[in-house]
Write an enzyme that holds these catalytic residues in place. Structure first.
Site, PDB file in Angstrom:
ATOM      1  N   GLU A 176      41.021  40.416  36.624  1.00 13.24           N
ATOM      2  CA  GLU A 176      39.564  40.041  36.256  1.00 13.24           C
ATOM      3  C   GLU A 176      38.913  41.145  36.072  1.00 13.24           C
ATOM      4  OE1 GLU A 176      38.468  38.730  40.319  1.00 13.24           O
ATOM      5  OE2 GLU A 176      39.347  36.866  39.981  1.00 13.24           O
ATOM      6  N   TYR A 247      37.705  29.470  42.432  1.00 16.02           N
ATOM      7  CA  TYR A 247      37.826  29.025  44.115  1.00 16.02           C
ATOM      8  C   TYR A 247      36.706  28.233  44.397  1.00 16.02           C
ATOM      9  CZ  TYR A 247      40.706  33.431  44.666  1.00 16.02           C
ATOM     10  OH  TYR A 247      41.660  34.155  44.514  1.00 16.02           O
ATOM     11  N   GLU A 295      45.021  32.690  39.951  1.00 17.21           N
ATOM     12  CA  GLU A 295      44.394  32.473  41.368  1.00 17.21           C
ATOM     13  C   GLU A 295      43.358  31.207  41.487  1.00 17.21           C
ATOM     14  OE1 GLU A 295      42.034  35.871  42.844  1.00 17.21           O
ATOM     15  OE2 GLU A 295      43.365  37.255  41.549  1.00 17.21           O
TER      16      GLU A 295
HETATM   17  O1  AHR Z   1      42.264  36.585  46.167  1.00 13.28           O
HETATM   18  C1  AHR Z   1      41.078  37.456  46.477  1.00 13.28           C
HETATM   19  C2  AHR Z   1      40.308  38.114  45.367  1.00 13.28           C
HETATM   20  O2  AHR Z   1      39.714  37.311  44.480  1.00 13.28           O
HETATM   21  C3  AHR Z   1      41.481  38.830  44.426  1.00 13.28           C
HETATM   22  O3  AHR Z   1      41.667  40.274  44.645  1.00 13.28           O
HETATM   23  C4  AHR Z   1      40.502  38.783  43.150  1.00 13.28           C
HETATM   24  O4  AHR Z   1      41.243  38.832  41.891  1.00 13.28           O
HETATM   25  C5  AHR Z   1      39.621  37.667  43.267  1.00 13.28           C
HETATM   26  O5  AHR Z   1      38.283  38.004  43.041  1.00 13.28           O
END
Ligand code: AHR
Length: 498
Positions: A176, A247, A295
């Site tokens: 990131e 997410y 992720e």
């Molecule tokens: O998974 C939690 C965090 O979310 C990770 O460390 C990061 O890469 C992302 O922002």
């Protein structure tokens, strides 16, 4: 005639998207909160073996069967000195870890991680620190892991108990790096230049490395997707994969929209797939770069990210409910439907930190999202089939009209088995669904596994661990190429066929 809503799914084993990469069933383990410490490694726990490895967690992870495991971060990576985590444990430093304001004891490091992957049967995916780290440090870690004995870092590995090279194939070029929160954040051009030089040195140690370039950390980043274009244009020929992170959230408690988020996951892939084609054409290149969604998960309820300078603090220990599991199931269906371009995916994370498994010192809990991951990982194999779906629609605030039914399917020609993955997004209506095979049809639905419930917010807890758990239903013969079943509201169903 029944006035219950009906749907039809048409499949043809010759109408495929392509082969499913097993690496899309991957996980992510970061030095954050209680993922490594108290999750994977907890010396002194009644659940741990003589090396401190939690056997109960390892057994649960074996059920998930992640084909790859990404490590050691995450944001942690960008301040990590990998040399802190190798060698005699008594000599490893305790450090203030800046990404999560925690104390890092370094009692678990690269060698322990590789041993863990081997025991689990997962391909290790290591990150190199391109935040505080330099390109020499990145190359030295490759030498430590992959070079035969006879040079300083390879001999250090041997002295640390690993005479044979670890032979790590998959490497992330930072984490990131587009995010201002990242230790050592860079703009796209400066990141691309550093990543390219790191890649060059790393490949001189081992030309077989598969390298994953940092893409955007989310679609809401102001630099998305320009960051991705700049990084790809500069590093096209040295990169094998472009990473994406996302997410999903239901912070506004809009369940109809949340349950339709696969539309967004698919459009995210579409945008990046278009970008990959653009850069490939611009370079007049025969080389391909694929996507690594390294992720992904639902995460919005627990935002505690300050460890207060504690060892293994409780950070982002999200509790997952039924609607989260239905989103995870659809996300994995997107992986199948876009297997032409998506080759790696890592569920973030595997234990305690936004994870399918939660631990106490005494035992563990399987959260709702454990089950869709386990079911896809066990049954999606071979080719992904392109489903044709006819289903009623419903209105969503975020995505407009969406079908009530989400579908993916796989067929493994080598063993003559297949699977169909179905989510009924309706909160109120069962969906009478016919699955129809055009061309060669299986003889039998050999089994049906279903996750469902009346309350989208229902969640497992240590006191009530089976509130959201799958149940087995009887299959039956496929007659004239067709099998019909009723999908309850808020359900995820897997049909297994032969
Ligand atoms: O998974 C939690 C965090 O979310 C990770 O460390 C990061 O890469 C992302 O922002």
């Amino acid at each position: 005639m029944s006035d219950r809503p009906t749907a039809r799914v048409s499949l043809d084993t010759e109408r495929t998207v392509g082969p499913i990469s097993p690496l899309v069933f991957g996980g992510f383990a970061e030095h954050m909160g209680r993922c490594i410490y108290q999750g994977i490694y907890e010396p002194g726990s009644p659940q741990a073996d003589a090396r401190g490895i939690r056997r109960d967690v390892l057994a649960a992870l074996r059920e998930l069967n992640p084909r790859t495991l990404r490590y050691p971060g995450g944001n942690f990576l960008s301040g990590y000195r990998w040399l802190d985590g190798v060698g005699p444990r008594a000599q490893r430093p305790r450090r203030r870890e800046l990404a999560w304001k925690s104390i890092e004891t370094n009692q678990f490091g690269t060698d322990e991680f590789i041993d863990y992957c081997r025991e689990l049967g997962s391909a290790p995916m290591l990150g190199v620190n391109l935040g505080t780290g330099d390109i020499a440090g990145a190359a030295a870690l490759v030498e430590y892991c992959n070079a035969p004995q006879g040079s300083a870092y390879a001999d250090m590995r041997a002295a640390n108990g690993h005479p044979q090279p670890h032979d790590v194939r998959y490497w992330c070029l930072g984490n990131e790096m587009d995010g201002p929160w990242q230790i050592g954040h860079l703009d796209a051009q400066r990141y691309a230049e550093k990543a390219r030089e790191a890649a060059k040195m790393m490949r001189w140690h081992d030309p077989e490395l598969k390298l994953i370039l940092c893409g955007s950390s989310g679609t809401t980043m102001p630099s998305y997707p320009e960051w991705d274009r700049v990084a790809l244009e500069h590093c096209w020929d040295v990169a094998d994969y472009l990473s994406l992170h996302y997410y999903a959230s239901n912070a506004d408690d809009d369940t109809p929209s949340f349950l339709a988020m696969s539309a967004q996951f698919e459009s995210h892939i579409d945008t990046l797939a278009g970008l990959l084609r653009y850069v490939k054409a611009k370079h007049r290149s025969a080389h391909d770069v694929y996507l690594s969604w390294d992720e992904w998960n639902v995460w919005y309820k627990d935002r505690q990210m300050d460890g207060g300078w504690q060892e293994a603090p409780h950070l982002i220990e999200e509790v997952y409910n039924l609607e989260d599991a239905l989103v995870v199931a659809q996300w994995m269906s997107v992986f199948l439907r876009r297997c032409d371009v998506l080759k790696i995916a890592c569920l973030a994370q595997v234990v305690n930190v936004i994870a399918p498994i939660l631990t106490t010192s005494a035992g563990l809990l399987k959260q709702s999202i454990f089950y869709p991951f386990a079911l896809f990982s066990a049954h999606a194999a071979g080719s992904s089939l392109l489903p044709h779906v006819v289903a009623p629609q419903y209105e969503t605030k975020r995505y407009g009209p969406m079908p009530l039914l989400d579908v993916s399917a796989s067929h493994d020609e080598a063993i003559g088995q297949g699977a169909v993955f179905l989510v009924n997004r309706s909160q109120t209506e069962a969906l009478e669904t016919e699955v129809r095979w055009q061309g060669a049809a299986p003889a039998q639905v050999t089994g049906i596994t279903q996750l469902s419930g009346a309350d989208p917010k229902a969640a497992n807890s240590f006191a009530r661990p089976d509130v959201v758990a799958p149940r087995e239903l009887a299959g039956g013969p496929v007659q004239a190429g067709s099998f019909t079943l009723s999908l309850p509201p808020l359900s995820f169903t897997v049909l297994r066929t032969r």
